[in-house]
Design an enzyme around this catalytic site. Structure first.
Site, PDB file in Angstrom:
ATOM      1  N   TYR A   2       0.853  -1.209   0.000  1.00 19.81           N
ATOM      2  CA  TYR A   2       0.000   0.000   0.000  1.00 19.81           C
ATOM      3  C   TYR A   2       0.883   1.251   0.000  1.00 19.81           C
ATOM      4  O   TYR A   2       1.152   1.840   1.057  1.00 19.81           O
ATOM      5  CB  TYR A   2      -0.889   0.030   1.239  1.00 19.81           C
TER       6      TYR A   2
ATOM      7  N   TRP B  27      -3.876   6.243   2.817  1.00 15.30           N
ATOM      8  CA  TRP B  27      -5.264   5.771   2.930  1.00 15.30           C
ATOM      9  C   TRP B  27      -5.985   6.582   4.003  1.00 15.30           C
ATOM     10  O   TRP B  27      -5.372   6.970   5.022  1.00 15.30           O
ATOM     11  CB  TRP B  27      -5.288   4.286   3.326  1.00 15.30           C
TER      12      TRP B  27
ATOM     13  N   TRP C 107      -8.758   6.009   6.332  1.00 14.87           N
ATOM     14  CA  TRP C 107      -8.938   5.633   7.752  1.00 14.87           C
ATOM     15  C   TRP C 107      -7.625   5.170   8.369  1.00 14.87           C
ATOM     16  O   TRP C 107      -7.436   5.310   9.581  1.00 14.87           O
ATOM     17  CB  TRP C 107     -10.132   4.715   7.990  1.00 14.87           C
TER      18      TRP C 107
ATOM     19  N   GLY D 162     -14.011  -0.571   4.018  1.00 16.21           N
ATOM     20  CA  GLY D 162     -12.736  -0.893   4.648  1.00 16.21           C
ATOM     21  C   GLY D 162     -12.635  -2.390   4.939  1.00 16.21           C
ATOM     22  O   GLY D 162     -11.577  -2.886   5.271  1.00 16.21           O
TER      23      GLY D 162
ATOM     24  N   ASP E  39     -13.084  -5.065   2.918  1.00 21.74           N
ATOM     25  CA  ASP E  39     -13.230  -5.359   1.494  1.00 21.74           C
ATOM     26  C   ASP E  39     -13.944  -6.661   1.122  1.00 21.74           C
ATOM     27  O   ASP E  39     -14.942  -6.656   0.441  1.00 21.74           O
ATOM     28  CB  ASP E  39     -11.847  -5.383   0.833  1.00 21.74           C
TER      29      ASP E  39
ATOM     30  N   ARG F 205      -5.599 -13.020   0.538  1.00 19.14           N
ATOM     31  CA  ARG F 205      -6.129 -11.851  -0.169  1.00 19.14           C
ATOM     32  C   ARG F 205      -7.472 -12.189  -0.836  1.00 19.14           C
ATOM     33  O   ARG F 205      -7.820 -13.363  -0.987  1.00 19.14           O
ATOM     34  CB  ARG F 205      -5.129 -11.403  -1.259  1.00 19.14           C
TER      35      ARG F 205
ATOM     36  N   TYR G 288      -7.904 -12.096   4.874  1.00 19.61           N
ATOM     37  CA  TYR G 288      -8.279 -10.669   4.904  1.00 19.61           C
ATOM     38  C   TYR G 288      -9.487 -10.428   5.822  1.00 19.61           C
ATOM     39  O   TYR G 288      -9.361 -10.578   7.029  1.00 19.61           O
ATOM     40  CB  TYR G 288      -8.503 -10.230   3.457  1.00 19.61           C
TER      41      TYR G 288
ATOM     42  N   GLU H 177      -0.482  -6.786   9.378  1.00 17.96           N
ATOM     43  CA  GLU H 177      -1.727  -6.116   8.979  1.00 17.96           C
ATOM     44  C   GLU H 177      -2.925  -6.710   9.717  1.00 17.96           C
ATOM     45  O   GLU H 177      -3.796  -5.987  10.199  1.00 17.96           O
ATOM     46  CB  GLU H 177      -1.894  -6.267   7.455  1.00 17.96           C
TER      47      GLU H 177
END
Ligand code: DGY
Length: 421
Positions: free
Chosen positions: A31, A35, A37, A163, A165, A197, A350, A394
């Site tokens: 990333y 971004w 947020w 957010g 996704d 992902r 994710y 993450e």
């Protein structure tokens, strides 16, 4: 060095390494831009390093604010080949260029927290006064362009706006979205294992929607009426609700407060409409499918976000506190993003299962507001245990605590600095 000192020093290193001067990338490679947020939460981390730098995070983000008030989900301050869809894909001409959608609007809440917790009060007052007009325009945009029917709940048109996704809550609606037929090359899979992902069928629809907004020239009424992905997202609406309450408070602290009647009307309506999303059987709130005018019966962490939005009743808060304890028995390493008992639960993919530190924090913050300090402490202990075990990833497998997605992740480090160490 004690373990706590090590965690602090490591978290500061992550933020400093991801600092591109005035803005922080969520992580290098995966990333490479700013971004929305992420910026708000990362600013909370900077507060514990350098207050001026914390304020700069907002100032840089607002350079991407649109004329109509929208603060985009990504602002492309400089180009990068590491990411798709980058600045050339959205059809947005701007300086700096940006995406054409937004993200959960938590900025006013973060500004309030930083204002209240900062040491340099003169600086804080100057920054609050400077940021307030942009924040007000942003909230007015949500009420005006994202709820043109005045339903009390704002709409979202892309899973990236939530957010969350690839949340399974979006599966059925996403099925109605055509798949992009043009060829494109994903970049995320060169940074992260594909089983962590979103899948190709989802990406094809994400890309279709990017093209759809461009084709419709970003006209909000046309998009509202025609977008094949249209949700009333309970998490986004809760984040907006909390931020609006904080914005009203910030306005009262400003050197020159302004009239916020329109925003106050929006917030009053939203509290009533969020109530209508309560699902007594599932012990949480549900997202809503706009086209079907029906709740989406999938249990996700989004359903607890009215705790953070202060839109639950005390009774609902108690029921959710008990429910969260049950979730933690099944996934002890933080709150799973999808209930581990759902057939679609996927521990490492994710938003289909993993635990996210900023969500743990937001829900714990809400639990404390309602007096459930014991359950908030459970979430805090679980979150601390995963960073001790795995560091600043993450997201995390909620069953094992294994780190997933991008490493050296800014908001994870920021939440650690702010809440865990
Ligand atoms: C991504 O590219 O995965 C981001 O979540 C979009 O905001």
């Amino acid at each position: 060095m004690s373990q706590t000192e090590q965690l602090i020093s490591e978290a500061k290193r992550v933020l400093k390494e991801n600092d591109l001067g005035g803005y922080t990338v969520p992580t290098k490679g995966l990333y490479p831009f700013q971004w929305n947020w992420d910026a708000g939460i990362t600013a909370l981390g900077w507060l514990h390093i350098d207050e001026k730098r914390a304020w700069a995070e907002f100032e840089t983000l607002f350079k991407g604010q649109w004329e109509n008030g929208m603060v985009p989900h990504v602002v492309f301050h400089q180009d990068s080949d590491d990411y798709f869809p980058g600045p050339d894909q959205w059809g947005v001409v701007g300086n700096p260029p940006s995406t054409s959608i937004s993200q959960p609007p938590l900025l006013a809440t973060m500004v309030r927290m930083i204002y209240e917790q900062s040491q340099d009060k003169d600086l804080a007052q100057a920054k609050l006064d400077a940021l307030l007009p942009g924040l007000i325009r942003y909230h007015l945009w949500w009420y005006r362009e994202r709820d043109p029917e005045s339903t009390g709940l704002v709409s979202s048109y892309h899973p990236w706006e939530s957010g969350m996704d690839n949340s399974p809550a979006w599966d059925d609606i996403l099925e109605r979205v055509p798949q992009a037929t043009r060829s494109y090359q994903r970049r995320d899979l060169s940074h992260v294992d594909s089983n962590q992902r979103p899948v190709k069928a989802e990406y094809d629809r994400y890309v279709y929607l990017v093209d759809f907004f461009k084709d419709k020239k970003f006209d909000y009424q046309t998009i509202h009426d025609e977008c094949p992905f249209h949700t009333k997202d309970v998490s986004l609406n809760s984040v907006l609700q909390r931020a609006t309450k904080d914005l009203i408070h910030l306005n009262s602290l400003a050197t020159e407060p302004v009239n916020l009647d329109e925003i106050i009307r929006g917030a009053n309506k939203a509290d009533v409409q969020i109530q209508a999303l309560w699902d007594a059987e599932r012990h949480q709130f549900l997202n809503k499918d706009y086209a079907e005018n029906a709740p989406i019966p999938v249990k996700t962490s989004a359903g607890f976000m009215p705790l953070y939005g202060h839109s639950a009743t005390p009774e609902q808060a108690s029921i959710m506190a008990e429910e969260i304890k049950l979730w933690l028995e099944k996934g002890p390493k933080g709150l799973a993003s999808t209930y581990p008992g759902e057939a679609v639960f996927d521990a490492k993919r994710y938003w289909r299962g993993p635990s996210w530190l900023h969500i743990n924090w937001m829900i714990a913050d809400g639990l404390s507001y309602y007096g459930h300090h014991d359950v908030a402490a459970l979430l805090q202990q679980a979150s601390r245990s995963i960073i001790e075990q795995s560091g600043y990833w993450e997201y995390f497998d909620p069953e094992t605590g294994e780190g997933c997605g991008g490493s050296n992740f800014s908001w994870t480090a920021a939440i650690a600095l702010h809440w865990l160490v």
